[in-house]
Design a protein around this motif. Structure first.
Motif, PDB file in Angstrom:
ATOM      1  N   ALA A  18       0.679  -1.174   0.100  1.00 50.65           N
ATOM      2  CA  ALA A  18       0.283   0.150   0.130  1.00 50.65           C
ATOM      3  C   ALA A  18       1.231   1.286   0.214  1.00 50.65           C
ATOM      4  N   ARG A  19       1.908   0.916   0.851  1.00 48.87           N
ATOM      5  CA  ARG A  19       2.560   2.107   0.534  1.00 48.87           C
ATOM      6  C   ARG A  19       3.380   2.222  -0.490  1.00 48.87           C
ATOM      7  N   ALA A  20       3.572   1.668  -1.431  1.00 48.38           N
ATOM      8  CA  ALA A  20       4.679   1.689  -2.935  1.00 48.38           C
ATOM      9  C   ALA A  20       3.100   1.999  -4.039  1.00 48.38           C
ATOM     10  N   ALA A  21       2.223   1.554  -3.278  1.00 53.32           N
ATOM     11  CA  ALA A  21       1.293   1.974  -4.631  1.00 53.32           C
ATOM     12  C   ALA A  21       1.370   3.606  -4.598  1.00 53.32           C
ATOM     13  N   ALA A  22       1.408   4.162  -3.345  1.00 54.49           N
ATOM     14  CA  ALA A  22       1.326   5.456  -2.628  1.00 54.49           C
ATOM     15  C   ALA A  22       2.057   6.273  -3.702  1.00 54.49           C
ATOM     16  N   ARG A  23       3.068   5.611  -3.593  1.00 54.65           N
ATOM     17  CA  ARG A  23       4.607   5.642  -4.275  1.00 54.65           C
ATOM     18  C   ARG A  23       4.463   5.619  -5.766  1.00 54.65           C
ATOM     19  N   GLY A  24       3.675   5.078  -6.107  1.00 53.98           N
ATOM     20  CA  GLY A  24       3.530   4.699  -7.543  1.00 53.98           C
ATOM     21  C   GLY A  24       4.453   2.914  -8.092  1.00 53.98           C
ATOM     22  N   GLN A  25       5.029   2.549  -6.585  1.00 51.42           N
ATOM     23  CA  GLN A  25       5.821   1.533  -6.982  1.00 51.42           C
ATOM     24  C   GLN A  25       5.228  -0.031  -7.219  1.00 51.42           C
ATOM     25  N   SER A  26       3.496   0.123  -7.465  1.00 48.37           N
ATOM     26  CA  SER A  26       3.311  -1.070  -7.175  1.00 48.37           C
ATOM     27  C   SER A  26       1.403  -0.439  -7.788  1.00 48.37           C
ATOM     28  N   GLU A  27       0.264  -1.684  -7.479  1.00 46.73           N
ATOM     29  CA  GLU A  27      -0.743  -1.167  -8.829  1.00 46.73           C
ATOM     30  C   GLU A  27      -1.923  -2.752  -8.063  1.00 46.73           C
ATOM     31  N   TRP A  28      -3.064  -2.338  -8.413  1.00 48.51           N
ATOM     32  CA  TRP A  28      -3.984  -3.166  -7.425  1.00 48.51           C
ATOM     33  C   TRP A  28      -4.580  -4.594  -8.249  1.00 48.51           C
ATOM     34  N   ALA A  29      -4.670  -5.590  -8.091  1.00 50.92           N
ATOM     35  CA  ALA A  29      -4.071  -6.805  -8.647  1.00 50.92           C
ATOM     36  C   ALA A  29      -5.420  -7.543  -7.966  1.00 50.92           C
ATOM     37  N   TYR A  30      -6.095  -8.474  -9.209  1.00 53.79           N
ATOM     38  CA  TYR A  30      -7.255  -9.065  -8.839  1.00 53.79           C
ATOM     39  C   TYR A  30      -6.616 -10.116  -7.885  1.00 53.79           C
ATOM     40  N   LEU A  31      -7.825 -10.418  -7.052  1.00 53.75           N
ATOM     41  CA  LEU A  31      -6.924 -11.810  -5.684  1.00 53.75           C
ATOM     42  C   LEU A  31      -7.367 -12.499  -6.135  1.00 53.75           C
ATOM     43  N   SER A  32      -8.271 -13.372  -7.431  1.00 53.94           N
ATOM     44  CA  SER A  32      -8.339 -14.150  -8.107  1.00 53.94           C
ATOM     45  C   SER A  32      -7.231 -14.860  -8.930  1.00 53.94           C
ATOM     46  N   LYS A  33      -6.473 -13.444  -9.274  1.00 49.21           N
ATOM     47  CA  LYS A  33      -5.670 -13.935 -10.460  1.00 49.21           C
ATOM     48  C   LYS A  33      -4.199 -13.794  -9.797  1.00 49.21           C
ATOM     49  N   MET A  34      -4.177 -14.356  -8.271  1.00 52.69           N
ATOM     50  CA  MET A  34      -3.182 -14.207  -8.109  1.00 52.69           C
ATOM     51  C   MET A  34      -2.609 -15.692  -7.103  1.00 52.69           C
ATOM     52  N   PRO A  35      -2.234 -16.502  -7.560  1.00 51.85           N
ATOM     53  CA  PRO A  35      -1.864 -17.139  -6.682  1.00 51.85           C
ATOM     54  C   PRO A  35      -0.905 -17.883  -6.114  1.00 51.85           C
ATOM     55  N   GLY A  36      -1.987 -18.538  -4.711  1.00 49.71           N
ATOM     56  CA  GLY A  36      -1.543 -18.107  -3.047  1.00 49.71           C
ATOM     57  C   GLY A  36      -1.813 -17.303  -2.101  1.00 49.71           C
ATOM     58  N   ARG A  37      -2.241 -16.120  -2.520  1.00 51.27           N
ATOM     59  CA  ARG A  37      -2.696 -15.294  -1.805  1.00 51.27           C
ATOM     60  C   ARG A  37      -4.115 -15.130  -1.027  1.00 51.27           C
ATOM     61  N   VAL A  38      -3.333 -15.184  -0.203  1.00 54.17           N
ATOM     62  CA  VAL A  38      -4.174 -15.398   1.025  1.00 54.17           C
ATOM     63  C   VAL A  38      -4.092 -13.418   1.615  1.00 54.17           C
ATOM     64  N   LEU A  39      -5.904 -13.006   2.107  1.00 51.63           N
ATOM     65  CA  LEU A  39      -5.995 -12.203   2.533  1.00 51.63           C
ATOM     66  C   LEU A  39      -5.588 -12.295   4.097  1.00 51.63           C
TER      67      LEU A  39
END
Length: 164
Positions: A18-39
């Motif tokens: 989230a901090r990186a997103a604020a700096r423009g270094q990351s982006e939002w991705a669909y959770l369903s497109k992130m294998p193994g990613r758990v909330l």
């Protein structure tokens, strides 16, 4: 203990994303497109409000509960809340490297499925060919029996005439 450590690691990664997103270094991705990613609870996400019934707007919020099936509950920043939000209606903030890695993994999984489908098709074709060959052998064996029986019958009917 291990689960708590993993949850803390994921939460820290989410906060850093989230901090990186604020700096423009990351982006939002669909959770369903992130294998193994758990909330994890308290993770910042974007949810497609009422996506299950045709909602079209995405809103920022915080995960308040995570279900075993991957769905979650979200408390949106505007005060609305939603339960059992499916992963396809949730976006998580990830680094570009994490998103690229997920893309590669998804492409690899698609290639594996393609190979599995091709192998299954080949196995089905081989089984069909083997079945066809077995039917041909059975038909040939049946024809041989009929031919032998006809020859035997012919020989039986010729023998009494020769004796007469």
């Amino acid at each position: 203990k291990e689960a708590a450590k993993e949850a803390a690691r994921v939460k820290a990664a989410a906060q850093e994303a989230a901090r990186a997103a604020a700096r423009g270094q990351s982006e939002w991705a669909y959770l369903s497109k992130m294998p193994g990613r758990v909330l994890v609870v308290d993770e910042r996400v974007r949810g497609k409000y009422q996506g299950e019934i045709g909602g079209v707007n995405w809103f920022d919020g915080v995960v308040t509960a995570v279900r075993n099936d991957g769905a979650c509950s979200i408390l949106y920043d505007d005060g609305d809340s939603e339960e059992r939000v499916l992963p396809k209606f949730v976006k998580v903030c990830v680094s570009k490297a994490e998103k690229n890695k997920a893309r590669e993994l998804l492409a690899e999984q698609a290639a594996i499925r393609e190979v599995q489908t091709a192998l299954a098709s080949q196995a089905a074709a081989e089984a069909a060919a083997a079945e066809k060959a077995a039917r041909a052998r059975a038909a040939a064996a049946k024809a041989a029996v009929i031919t032998k029986a006809a020859a035997h019958a012919a020989a039986s009917s010729v023998a009494p005439m020769a004796a007469a």
